[in-house]
Design an enzyme around this catalytic site. Structure first.
Site, PDB file in Angstrom:
ATOM      1  N   LEU B  34       0.827  -1.214   0.000  1.00 22.74           N
ATOM      2  CA  LEU B  34       0.000   0.000   0.000  1.00 22.74           C
ATOM      3  C   LEU B  34       0.859   1.260   0.000  1.00 22.74           C
ATOM      4  CD1 LEU B  34      -2.798  -0.914   2.592  1.00 22.74           C
ATOM      5  CD2 LEU B  34      -3.007  -0.779   0.114  1.00 22.74           C
ATOM      6  N   ARG B  36       5.059   2.998   1.308  1.00 24.21           N
ATOM      7  CA  ARG B  36       6.374   2.788   1.922  1.00 24.21           C
ATOM      8  C   ARG B  36       6.775   4.073   2.629  1.00 24.21           C
ATOM      9  NH1 ARG B  36       9.338   1.246  -2.634  1.00 24.21           N
ATOM     10  NH2 ARG B  36       8.620  -0.861  -2.379  1.00 24.21           N
ATOM     11  N   GLY B  37       7.239   3.961   3.861  1.00 25.26           N
ATOM     12  CA  GLY B  37       7.642   5.144   4.611  1.00 25.26           C
ATOM     13  C   GLY B  37       9.057   5.013   5.120  1.00 25.26           C
ATOM     14  N   MET B  39      10.125   4.261   8.102  1.00 26.77           N
ATOM     15  CA  MET B  39      10.338   3.144   9.028  1.00 26.77           C
ATOM     16  C   MET B  39      10.037   1.788   8.420  1.00 26.77           C
ATOM     17  SD  MET B  39       8.552   4.408  12.503  1.00 26.77           S
ATOM     18  CE  MET B  39       8.524   2.788  13.229  1.00 26.77           C
ATOM     19  N   VAL B  42       3.722  -0.576   4.345  1.00 29.09           N
ATOM     20  CA  VAL B  42       2.380  -0.986   4.754  1.00 29.09           C
ATOM     21  C   VAL B  42       1.774  -1.837   3.635  1.00 29.09           C
ATOM     22  CG1 VAL B  42       0.092  -0.201   5.473  1.00 29.09           C
ATOM     23  CG2 VAL B  42       2.112   1.114   6.128  1.00 29.09           C
ATOM     24  N   LYS B  57       1.709  -3.026   8.912  1.00 28.71           N
ATOM     25  CA  LYS B  57       2.910  -2.199   8.791  1.00 28.71           C
ATOM     26  C   LYS B  57       4.104  -3.039   9.231  1.00 28.71           C
ATOM     27  CE  LYS B  57       4.890   2.265  10.057  1.00 28.71           C
ATOM     28  NZ  LYS B  57       4.605   3.585  10.631  1.00 28.71           N
ATOM     29  N   ASP B 149       4.083  14.475  13.331  1.00 29.62           N
ATOM     30  CA  ASP B 149       4.195  14.352  11.873  1.00 29.62           C
ATOM     31  C   ASP B 149       2.817  14.465  11.219  1.00 29.62           C
ATOM     32  OD1 ASP B 149       5.490  14.133   9.466  1.00 29.62           O
ATOM     33  OD2 ASP B 149       5.522  11.933   9.483  1.00 29.62           O
TER      34      ASP B 149
END
Lengths: 255, 307
Positions: B34, B36-37, B39, B42, B57, B149
């Site tokens: 879904l 990508r961040g 950390m 997802v 996640k 954030d």
């Protein structure tokens, strides 16, 4: 970093791997080692190089075949690799520039009436590469740098799939590869199978299907990373390629 | 030297396969990536036990004992504490066979706030969404949690109009140790000046208020009808550079916005007599028009009949 991304202060980390960089080995004085390394590089680069020469230099298929043969069999000497400076950019870009130089030199020599010195003939499936040109999209012809990179990624993945197939065959795990093929590699586009459907078709419990798939994916990932390790000249370049190809980041907050 | 040709679709699937977390014999079946961040990534997954879709996640780094590992575990526990309709609920915490940690949460079907705004220009509708966002953030603040954030990409609008705050990955809970001074946490476009300077000890609920002010300013831009002075003043006060000049909490910001919507004076803008007249007109628009119509009619009668 883009303004829209979350920042977390990070530090560098390393990927474990037993593979050596073929880029560095190709510059070594050990001829056997060097030949092995060049073989690795040829396997990953000859197809992107052939397609690139066809498109960028508008060479016909016979000319492109000769130019690529000559490049990999002769022009790509130890001195070439010694010139490569990992701090100045990726090996892929460096190799493409070398290829451009080679084609330019060959064309100049041709205009001057000189004939190339018969390079050794490599056993490469140029007919197959020619057929693959039909799959290229208009965007590939517009941005040749990006095209070269995409074709390189395609070849790295294709080699990793071959390696996974060989590994499965060597370990008697053809069933693992078949599950991987049906779920991840070539699923039915109309109805991608569920784990339950695969389990029913293979006569296995669902848990075994998930375990087999997990193993195959883990090995595939390792094989891709092994190829990247071989095809990059520095840790930084390796990390960058791993991030681009597999989305792997090993960032951590500063202690 | 083989390497059979792989289509772009096959490459995309193989990329996903290589990235996919190993869920072992758990009841979750991963379906797609879904997002990508910083950390982790997802994934959309299916809970085969309960027959519903969930989001998982998964932390990038498989190294045991890493700081990111502790951060993800902390985020999961923190989310579990924040039980509120406006905060995405967590269902499960997983330890994957490859050493990675993941948590399972509700799969919110809907649109991110930034995507939603592209299709919703109505000012009042946008403000109603913002009020719900403030309510969720105020709830977190009440529980001692500062998100740190907040941005449109971390806010989802569900199918039933619910507004959910996502990604508490860099949130800070009261009593927890802070990062080393100088550590910058957040997203540049929305972060408060004290965050951008890495003054971690000065970051508090008002830093989230700053981000809310920036989000509000973005929501006012392009709205129909255009935002007036009181609204712009609310956004400016929320996103003031000096924390002391901002609203002290998301609840106070919400309260001022509610005052605006109900036609009462707002704390962000000292009223001039003209502002007061304009506000009273907005608040009693119907009555004003009825009185005006009545007076006009009376005037007409007076002129024509002389009575």
């Amino acid at each position: 970093m883009a303004g829209g991304d979350t920042e977390i202060g990070g530090r560098d980390d390393r990927f474990p791997s037993t593979r050596m960089s073929a880029v560095r080995e190709a510059a070594s004085g050990d001829e056997a080692c060097r030949q092995r390394a060049i073989g690795t590089l040829i396997a990953a680069y000859w197809k992107p190089a052939y397609k690139y020469v066809r498109l960028r230099w508008k060479a016909d298929n016979e000319q492109a075949k000769d130019l690529v043969q000559g490049f990999f069999a002769g022009a790509l000497g130890r001195a070439t690799f010694a010139r490569y400076d990992a701090g100045k950019g990726s090996f892929r870009t460096f190799l493409r520039h070398c290829l451009d130089d080679h084609v330019r030199d060959q064309r100049d020599a041709q205009r001057a009436g000189k004939r190339g010195g018969g390079a050794a003939v490599l056993s490469l499936d140029f007919a197959g590469a020619e057929a693959e040109l039909a799959h290229l999209e208009p965007r590939d012809r517009e941005d040749l740098d990006a095209c070269f990179q995409r074709e390189w990624v395609r070849q790295v993945f294709a080699l990793a799939v071959d390696a996974l197939r060989d590994l499965c065959a060597a370990q008697g795990k053809q069933g693992h590869f078949e599950l991987f093929r049906r779920y991840d590699l070539e699923p039915d586009p109309g109805a991608p199978p569920s784990y339950a459907a695969l389990a029913a078709a293979a006569g296995l419990p669902v848990t075994q299907v998930t375990n087999h798939l997990a193993w195959a994916r883990r090995e595939f990932r390792r094989l891709v990373l092994d190829r990247l390790r071989e095809l990059t000249g520095s840790e930084a370049e390796f990390r960058e390629e791993a991030r681009a190809l597999l989305g792997i980041t090993f960032e951590e907050p500063r202690p | 030297m083989s390497g059979a040709w792989l289509s772009d679709a096959a490459i995309a699937r193989l990329r996903l396969a290589a990235e996919l977390p190993e869920l072992g014999s758990s009841r979750y079946e991963v379906r797609a990536l879904l997002g990508r961040g910083g950390m982790g990534s997802v994934y959309l997954a299916h809970d085969t036990g309960l027959g519903r879709d969930v989001a998982i996640k998964v932390l990038h780094d498989p190294a045991p004992g890493s700081a990111l590992l502790a951060r993800l575990q902390r985020e999961a526990r923190l989310l579990a504490r924040l039980e509120h309709p406006g905060i995405v609920p967590i269902h499960d915490l997983l330890h994957l066979p490859d050493g990675r940690v993941a948590y399972v949460m509700q799969h919110v079907q809907g649109a991110r706030l930034d995507q939603h705004l592209a299709g919703e220009r109505g000012l009042e509708a946008r403000l109603r969404v913002f009020l719900k966002l403030c309510e969720s953030v105020a709830f977190a603040h009440d529980r001692g949690v500062v998100h740190r954030d907040l941005k449109p990409e971390n806010v989802m609008l569900g199918r039933f109009g619910e507004v959910l705050v996502l990604d508490f990955g860099v949130a800070h809970a009261a009593g927890e140790p802070l990062e080393r001074a100088g550590t910058v946490v957040g997203t540049q476009r929305y972060m408060a000046p004290e965050q951008a300077r890495g003054e971690v000890e000065r970051i508090d609920a008002r830093s989230d208020v700053h981000a809310l002010g920036r989000i509000l300013a973005g929501m006012l831009a392009g709205a129909e009808p255009p935002a007036n002075r009181p609204l712009r003043a609310i956004a400016a006060k929320a996103s003031a550079d000096d924390p002391a000049a901002r609203y002290p909490s998301a609840a106070a910001l919400r309260s001022d916005l509610e005052a605006f919507l109900s036609g009462r004076p707002v704390s962000a803008l000292p009223e001039t007599p003209l502002d007061r007249l304009a506000r009273l007109y907005r608040r009693h628009r119907v009555a004003v028009w009825l009185v005006a119509a009545y007076l006009a009619m009376r005037g007409a009668v007076l002129l024509t009949t002389g009575r």
